[in-house]
Enzyme design. Structure first.
Site, PDB file in Angstrom:
ATOM      1  N   ASP A   9       2.520  13.554 -14.496  1.00  0.00           N
ATOM      2  CA  ASP A   9       2.392  14.458 -16.117  1.00  0.00           C
ATOM      3  C   ASP A   9       3.752  14.402 -16.255  1.00  0.00           C
ATOM      4  OD1 ASP A   9       2.508  16.393 -17.775  1.00  0.00           O
ATOM      5  OD2 ASP A   9       0.868  17.103 -17.021  1.00  0.00           O
ATOM      6  N   ILE A  10       4.341  14.160 -17.053  1.00  0.00           N
ATOM      7  CA  ILE A  10       5.577  14.299 -17.671  1.00  0.00           C
ATOM      8  C   ILE A  10       6.251  15.254 -17.805  1.00  0.00           C
ATOM      9  CG2 ILE A  10       5.077  14.102 -19.872  1.00  0.00           C
ATOM     10  CD1 ILE A  10       7.745  12.123 -19.577  1.00  0.00           C
ATOM     11  N   ASN A  23       6.600  13.351 -33.572  1.00  0.00           N
ATOM     12  CA  ASN A  23       6.159  12.373 -35.391  1.00  0.00           C
ATOM     13  C   ASN A  23       6.792  12.867 -36.219  1.00  0.00           C
ATOM     14  OD1 ASN A  23       2.823  12.328 -34.998  1.00  0.00           O
ATOM     15  ND2 ASN A  23       3.396  13.722 -34.043  1.00  0.00           N
ATOM     16  N   GLY A  31      -1.535  14.009 -27.541  1.00  0.00           N
ATOM     17  CA  GLY A  31      -1.024  13.200 -25.885  1.00  0.00           C
ATOM     18  C   GLY A  31       0.134  14.096 -25.557  1.00  0.00           C
ATOM     19  N   VAL A  32       1.274  12.687 -25.160  1.00  0.00           N
ATOM     20  CA  VAL A  32       2.290  13.756 -24.604  1.00  0.00           C
ATOM     21  C   VAL A  32       2.777  14.715 -25.110  1.00  0.00           C
ATOM     22  CG1 VAL A  32       4.485  12.506 -24.197  1.00  0.00           C
ATOM     23  CG2 VAL A  32       3.366  10.986 -23.352  1.00  0.00           C
ATOM     24  N   ASP A  33       2.443  14.288 -26.475  1.00  0.00           N
ATOM     25  CA  ASP A  33       3.488  15.483 -27.760  1.00  0.00           C
ATOM     26  C   ASP A  33       2.811  17.057 -27.171  1.00  0.00           C
ATOM     27  OD1 ASP A  33       5.444  16.598 -29.902  1.00  0.00           O
ATOM     28  OD2 ASP A  33       3.952  16.001 -31.270  1.00  0.00           O
ATOM     29  N   SER A 116       5.397   4.805 -27.646  1.00  0.00           N
ATOM     30  CA  SER A 116       4.689   4.366 -28.518  1.00  0.00           C
ATOM     31  C   SER A 116       3.268   3.138 -28.366  1.00  0.00           C
ATOM     32  CB  SER A 116       4.687   3.189 -29.426  1.00  0.00           C
ATOM     33  OG  SER A 116       6.151   3.684 -30.510  1.00  0.00           O
ATOM     34  N   GLY A 118       0.553   4.822 -26.290  1.00  0.00           N
ATOM     35  CA  GLY A 118      -0.935   5.459 -27.038  1.00  0.00           C
ATOM     36  C   GLY A 118      -1.282   4.986 -28.399  1.00  0.00           C
TER      37      GLY A 118
END
Length: 358
Positions: A9-10, A23, A31-33, A116, A118
């Site tokens: 997990d980042i 964004n 997701g990641v964001d 990009s 995802g």
């Protein structure tokens, strides 16, 4: 290794810089964001809001707050629209600008997601190729620890053509060899003749002697063959003379091969995905014993053919065999003269094998 693929997990990465798939507008996406904002806390969105709009392909920086990092690099990757709107160039720019931003902030380590790939719909094989290309190019001229962080292995398929080609090579070599080992074959002479062909080079080099030269033929009776150890040197031979005949070790051979290329040391160790400190240890210690992945990393960087690779890694006590899937995949890349270590690592990762260099 300067460039490493990890399954994690980042938000748990302990690095100087974490790259967020942001964004364009200062909102929390999916997701990641979403994960990064949740771990960093509400102050991250406050800092992001002060920046305002970020264009596609651009990046911006905020503190990392509750993350185990110093900064967050917000990279706005392109939305895939069929490849007709400069998506590839914009994605490449995300990586280069994020890396340059990390460098300008004196970061020694950085963690990327696959940008990009995802919700933005970028084809994963193409996204991976671009990530590897841009990170590799940066590391050829810069020292930084770069992680590409993923949840699973399914991302790591560079192309369907390469994937099927590697799978076919594994089927033809590793699986066949394992069948011999585990189940046997109907005709043992088939296996014995294969072993003879593999031993022929060793026989020529004096490691074995045979009763008759007929045993070097492809057609040989299993019952007739008898191998003898090669004759030993006379016990009266001078010790110093014997020692002088020992082949050069791994470190000495590596330095000679680098000299042969005419390239700088840094070009080779960076191409091998080896950091400067490890290379310095190897250079300054003639008796250095590398791991097998490290030895093979240098073979890839030096663009050795298969025979040269076998000789080179043998000086560190290793060999390539068809009883190891790791070995077969490395052999595939060497045979097909694909010396991109990061592409090789992506394929190794996909097959749950150790990476080069460790």
């Amino acid at each position: 290794m300067p460039f490493e693929i990890v399954r994690n997990d980042i938000t748990n990465m302990q690095v100087d810089a974490i790259v967020n798939t942001a964004n364009p507008k200062p909102i929390v996406g999916w997701g990641v964001d979403a994960g990064i904002h949740k771990k960093a806390g509400p102050k991250l969105l406050e800092a992001r809001s002060k920046i305002g709009l970020i264009r596609f392909g651009d990046v911006s920086i905020t503190p990392a707050f509750n993350l185990d990092a110093r900064i967050v690099i917000h990279a706005v990757g392109p939305i895939w629209q069929g490849g007709n709107f400069s998506e590839e160039a914009l994605l490449a720019r995300c990586y280069t600008r994020a890396l340059e931003a990390a460098k300008s902030h004196n970061c020694e380590s950085i963690a990327f997601p696959l940008i990009s790939a995802g919700n933005h719909g970028f084809p994963k094989p193409l996204a991976l190729q671009i990530a590897i290309r841009e990170i590799s190019a940066f590391l050829m001229n810069n020292d930084m620890q770069v992680y590409l962080v993923v949840f699973g292995q399914e991302t790591f398929r560079l192309s369907e053509k390469l994937f099927h080609s590697v799978e076919s090579y594994i089927d033809d070599n590793y699986i066949l060899d394992k069948t011999y080992d585990e189940y046997g074959v109907s005709d043992k002479c088939d296996v014995r003749n294969l072993e003879l062909r593999q031993l022929s080079r060793a026989m020529e080099e004096g490691e074995y002697a045979v009763r008759s030269s007929k045993y070097l033929s492809a057609e040989v009776s299993c019952d007739d063959m008898e191998l003898l150890p090669a004759p030993c040197a006379p016990i009266t031979a001078d010790l110093e003379e014997l020692l002088s005949g020992i082949d050069a070790g791994f470190s000495e051979t590596l330095l000679m091969l680098i000299d042969r290329t005419g390239k700088k040391d840094s070009e080779i160790y960076r191409k091998a995905n080896v950091d400067r400190k490890l290379f310095s240890k190897i250079r300054n210690n003639p008796d250095y014993k590398p791991t097998k992945p490290t030895a093979l990393s240098f073979a890839i960087a030096l663009e050795l053919n298969l025979d040269e690779t076998q000789d080179f890694i043998a000086r560190a006590g290793y060999t390539l065999t068809h009883s190891s899937k790791f070995d077969v995949i490395v052999e595939y890349f060497i045979v097909h003269e694909n010396y991109n270590i990061h592409e090789l690592n992506a394929v190794l990762f996909e097959h749950d094998q150790p990476l080069l260099c460790v």
